[in-house]
Design an enzyme around this catalytic site. Structure first.
Site, mmCIF file in Angstrom:
data_model
loop_
_atom_site.group_PDB
_atom_site.id
_atom_site.type_symbol
_atom_site.label_atom_id
_atom_site.label_comp_id
_atom_site.label_asym_id
_atom_site.label_seq_id
_atom_site.Cartn_x
_atom_site.Cartn_y
_atom_site.Cartn_z
ATOM 1 N N ASP A 82 30.737 38.766 30.483
ATOM 2 C CA ASP A 82 30.616 37.681 31.567
ATOM 3 C C ASP A 82 29.625 37.479 32.211
ATOM 4 O O ASP A 82 29.064 37.980 32.777
ATOM 5 C CB ASP A 82 32.009 38.257 32.656
ATOM 6 C CG ASP A 82 32.623 37.829 33.376
ATOM 7 O OD1 ASP A 82 32.188 36.230 33.765
ATOM 8 O OD2 ASP A 82 33.415 38.046 34.144
ATOM 9 N N TYR B 115 30.889 30.826 38.743
ATOM 10 C CA TYR B 115 31.426 32.041 40.006
ATOM 11 C C TYR B 115 30.768 33.052 39.552
ATOM 12 O O TYR B 115 31.071 33.116 37.505
ATOM 13 C CB TYR B 115 33.122 32.132 39.989
ATOM 14 C CG TYR B 115 32.439 33.327 41.163
ATOM 15 C CD1 TYR B 115 32.817 33.127 42.423
ATOM 16 C CD2 TYR B 115 32.983 34.294 40.922
ATOM 17 C CE1 TYR B 115 31.957 33.683 43.817
ATOM 18 C CE2 TYR B 115 32.838 35.341 42.089
ATOM 19 C CZ TYR B 115 32.449 35.079 43.539
ATOM 20 O OH TYR B 115 33.180 35.593 44.592
ATOM 21 N N GLN C 128 26.656 37.700 36.417
ATOM 22 C CA GLN C 128 26.767 39.125 36.419
ATOM 23 C C GLN C 128 26.917 40.211 35.201
ATOM 24 O O GLN C 128 26.448 41.559 35.563
ATOM 25 C CB GLN C 128 27.970 38.988 36.443
ATOM 26 C CG GLN C 128 29.545 38.843 35.854
ATOM 27 C CD GLN C 128 31.070 39.040 36.397
ATOM 28 O OE1 GLN C 128 31.150 39.114 37.469
ATOM 29 N NE2 GLN C 128 31.365 40.440 35.863
ATOM 30 N N LYS D 23 40.142 40.958 31.697
ATOM 31 C CA LYS D 23 40.942 42.001 32.759
ATOM 32 C C LYS D 23 41.849 43.667 32.334
ATOM 33 O O LYS D 23 42.499 44.047 33.439
ATOM 34 C CB LYS D 23 41.901 41.589 33.029
ATOM 35 C CG LYS D 23 41.497 39.420 33.852
ATOM 36 C CD LYS D 23 40.089 39.809 35.109
ATOM 37 C CE LYS D 23 39.758 37.981 35.329
ATOM 38 N NZ LYS D 23 38.997 37.620 35.090
ATOM 39 N N TYR E 193 30.447 48.978 41.283
ATOM 40 C CA TYR E 193 31.838 47.447 40.474
ATOM 41 C C TYR E 193 30.758 46.254 40.397
ATOM 42 O O TYR E 193 30.347 45.823 41.130
ATOM 43 C CB TYR E 193 32.815 46.644 41.714
ATOM 44 C CG TYR E 193 33.929 45.618 40.920
ATOM 45 C CD1 TYR E 193 34.956 46.639 40.220
ATOM 46 C CD2 TYR E 193 33.396 44.544 41.725
ATOM 47 C CE1 TYR E 193 35.651 45.219 39.660
ATOM 48 C CE2 TYR E 193 34.392 43.340 40.708
ATOM 49 C CZ TYR E 193 35.632 44.086 39.655
ATOM 50 O OH TYR E 193 35.931 43.176 39.493
ATOM 51 N N LYS F 93 35.611 44.719 35.542
ATOM 52 C CA LYS F 93 36.067 45.309 34.054
ATOM 53 C C LYS F 93 34.796 45.258 32.888
ATOM 54 O O LYS F 93 34.582 44.324 33.181
ATOM 55 C CB LYS F 93 37.313 45.109 34.015
ATOM 56 C CG LYS F 93 37.922 45.998 34.697
ATOM 57 C CD LYS F 93 38.210 47.300 34.977
ATOM 58 C CE LYS F 93 38.678 48.357 35.739
ATOM 59 N NZ LYS F 93 38.511 49.666 36.028
ATOM 60 N N ASP F 94 35.173 46.274 31.916
ATOM 61 C CA ASP F 94 34.603 45.786 31.215
ATOM 62 C C ASP F 94 35.024 45.056 29.783
ATOM 63 O O ASP F 94 33.864 44.451 29.524
ATOM 64 C CB ASP F 94 34.757 46.958 30.193
ATOM 65 C CG ASP F 94 34.176 48.615 31.056
ATOM 66 O OD1 ASP F 94 33.122 48.851 30.746
ATOM 67 O OD2 ASP F 94 35.607 48.919 31.595
ATOM 68 N N ASP F 95 36.247 43.939 29.733
ATOM 69 C CA ASP F 95 37.124 43.663 29.174
ATOM 70 C C ASP F 95 36.652 43.327 27.877
ATOM 71 O O ASP F 95 35.813 43.183 27.308
ATOM 72 C CB ASP F 95 36.436 42.240 29.342
ATOM 73 C CG ASP F 95 36.793 41.770 31.424
ATOM 74 O OD1 ASP F 95 37.725 42.947 31.291
ATOM 75 O OD2 ASP F 95 36.177 41.451 31.328
ATOM 76 N N SER G 131 45.070 46.805 2.267
ATOM 77 C CA SER G 131 45.257 47.966 0.833
ATOM 78 C C SER G 131 44.605 49.546 1.517
ATOM 79 O O SER G 131 45.865 49.555 2.182
ATOM 80 C CB SER G 131 43.125 47.822 0.400
ATOM 81 O OG SER G 131 43.542 48.214 -0.309
ATOM 82 N N TYR H 216 36.923 49.064 42.795
ATOM 83 C CA TYR H 216 36.101 47.250 44.012
ATOM 84 C C TYR H 216 37.345 48.811 45.157
ATOM 85 O O TYR H 216 38.134 47.847 45.480
ATOM 86 C CB TYR H 216 36.635 46.507 43.377
ATOM 87 C CG TYR H 216 37.003 45.371 44.261
ATOM 88 C CD1 TYR H 216 36.402 45.242 45.804
ATOM 89 C CD2 TYR H 216 35.831 44.424 43.642
ATOM 90 C CE1 TYR H 216 37.331 44.084 45.838
ATOM 91 C CE2 TYR H 216 36.045 43.316 43.807
ATOM 92 C CZ TYR H 216 35.736 42.750 45.412
ATOM 93 O OH TYR H 216 35.404 42.086 45.940
HETATM 94 C C1 F6R Z 1 39.230 41.854 37.810
HETATM 95 C C2 F6R Z 1 37.831 40.297 37.799
HETATM 96 C C3 F6R Z 1 38.722 39.706 39.833
HETATM 97 C C4 F6R Z 1 37.731 39.339 40.865
HETATM 98 C C5 F6R Z 1 37.986 39.108 42.265
HETATM 99 C C6 F6R Z 1 37.830 39.359 43.403
HETATM 100 O O1 F6R Z 1 37.920 42.350 36.441
HETATM 101 O O2 F6R Z 1 37.011 39.678 37.676
HETATM 102 O O3 F6R Z 1 40.000 39.980 39.750
HETATM 103 O O4 F6R Z 1 37.349 40.593 40.901
HETATM 104 O O5 F6R Z 1 38.270 37.642 41.974
HETATM 105 O O6 F6R Z 1 35.868 38.512 42.618
HETATM 106 P P1 F6R Z 1 34.808 38.631 43.335
HETATM 107 O O7 F6R Z 1 34.515 39.774 44.405
HETATM 108 O O8 F6R Z 1 33.772 38.646 42.647
HETATM 109 O O9 F6R Z 1 35.194 37.619 44.179
HETATM 110 MG MG MG Z 2 34.614 37.762 35.603
HETATM 111 MG MG MG Z 3 36.476 38.855 32.057
#
Ligand code: F6R
Ligand code: MG
Ligand code: MG
Length: 367
Positions: free
Chosen positions: A13, A92, A96, A134, A230, A233-235, A244, A349
């Site tokens: 990500d 956004y 990361q 997610k 935090y 997530k690993d996704d 076969s 988180y």
């Molecule tokens: C879950 C995810 C989102 C963020 C949420 C808050 O894996 O990526 O739910 O945790 O949008 O994000 P921030 O803290 O970056 O504003």
């Molecule tokens: Mg993300």
């Molecule tokens: Mg993701």
């Protein structure tokens, strides 16, 4: 061709559009350019770049085995270059998952998720690559169990001579960094003791007990454990070989007709259903979710990726999607209460430590 080839899926990500919902097409384009240069140099045989939610997915074939520094470097470069695009667009969370400034040898432990397998290409080599957003690596435990150990899911375990011996599961303890194997069907119950706790134990690989060949591999990196805080997530991703001596394509997809509950969703801190979706629907929105999974099928031909075929783009998964939405409604109504919200020790988180500290003095002993 009896030469071994390696199929590598490396994902990260590196910036969401909008928020954490999807990948901007310019990032895919940039990553494609970088991988095309690598292909020209001969680092890789073929590649496909795609996205699942806000995760950029690099699917590559090559002849350099697992953990190849060259291939990992190429993937890292693609992420770095695409991060520049993400930064210019002020996407956004740009960059990361790239937890280090400098690449050394291998992307493992540096933020991206990795699933790789090396094998001799069969006469025909159908594979399915699952990519989830997610959620965390343990999300594959239930479907992998169903595919490779449950005769109510996989008819071939009972009626195919090439599968009747069963499969071997390699399970990782993602917190203590150790691994163990279980031979199924004999050790099914022992296996379930562990993989029924998917926050801690994740199936890393599955092998055919008939031929010894690798059947499946998942990414099991836990970003929060790597970073110590935090970072999302690993996704996770999962590669499964089909047909076969392995489960048929339909047996591999069948577990996802039940949208089981996984951890992840909003702020990586909630339980929600894993919804199987077509690629064009893999863009989490509601409460940053619900968690979802896409399945891309390829035939591999002398290292060429012939595909993708979007396997969940099929009305036979409509009921799973409907059930997932109903489960999502039901769980959402719990708001900040467990079991929708994860138990405290699993929340990645959280304001809990701060609140606990601030209110520490106000707790009084109960007589
Ligand atoms: C879950 C995810 C989102 C963020 C949420 C808050 O894996 O990526 O739910 O945790 O949008 O994000 P921030 O803290 O970056 O504003
Ligand atoms: Mg993300
Ligand atoms: Mg993701």
């Amino acid at each position: 061709m009896s030469k071994e080839i390696t199929l590598s899926v490396i994902k990260a990500d590196i910036g969401g559009w909008v928020g954490h919902s999807r990948i901007h097409p310019d990032l895919i384009e940039r990553a494609k350019e970088v991988l095309a240069e690598g292909q020209k140099r001969g680092d890789i045989l073929d590649f496909h770049v795609t996205a699942a939610g806000d995760d950029l997915q690099l699917i590559m074939t090559h002849t350099q085995g697992d953990d190849s520094p060259k291939v990992h470097q190429l993937a890292w470069n693609a992420f770095e270059e695409a991060t520049q695009v993400a930064k210019a667009l002020k996407l956004y969370g740009a960059g990361q998952d790239l937890l280090s400034d400098a690449f050394s040898d291998n992307v493992r432990g540096m933020g991206p998720g990795v699933a790789e397998m090396t094998f001799v290409e069969r006469k025909s080599e159908p594979v399915i690559i699952f990519m989830a957003d997610k959620t965390a690596a343990g999300a594959w435990n239930l479907p992998l169990y169903r595919m490779f150990a449950d005769p109510f899911n996989t008819a071939g375990l009972v009626i195919s001579p090439s599968m009747h011996k069963g499969f071997r599961f390699e399970v990782q303890d993602v917190k203590e960094h150790k691994a163990i194997t279980f031979d199924c069907p004999e050790e099914m119950y022992d296996l379930l003791v562990f993989i029924g706790a998917p926050a801690r134990y994740a199936v890393k690989r599955v092998f055919s007990r008939n031929t010894g060949e690798i059947a499946a591999v998942s990414s099991t990196e836990r970003l929060s454990l790597i970073a110590g805080r935090y970072v999302g997530k690993d996704d996770p991703v999962l590669i499964v070989r089909c047909q076969s001596q392995f489960p048929a394509v339909g047996e591999v997809l069948e577990p996802f007709a039940f949208p089981h509950i996984v951890e992840g969703w909003m702020r990586g801190s909630h339980h929600g259903p894993l919804m199987p979706v077509a690629l064009h629907e893999a863009n989490p929105s509601r409460f940053d979710g619900p968690p979802r999974v896409v399945a891309l099928g390829f035939q591999i031909a002398d290292g060429r990726l012939v595909g993708p075929v979007d396997m969940f783009d099929d009305p036979s998964f409509d009921e799973a999607r409907r059930l997932a939405n109903q489960a999502a409604d039901y769980l959402r109504r719990h708001g900040p209460f467990e079991p929708h919200r994860l138990p405290m020790e699993e929340m990645e988180y959280t304001t809990m430590p701060e609140v606990m500290k601030r209110l520490g003095d106000r707790w009084t002993p109960i007589e």
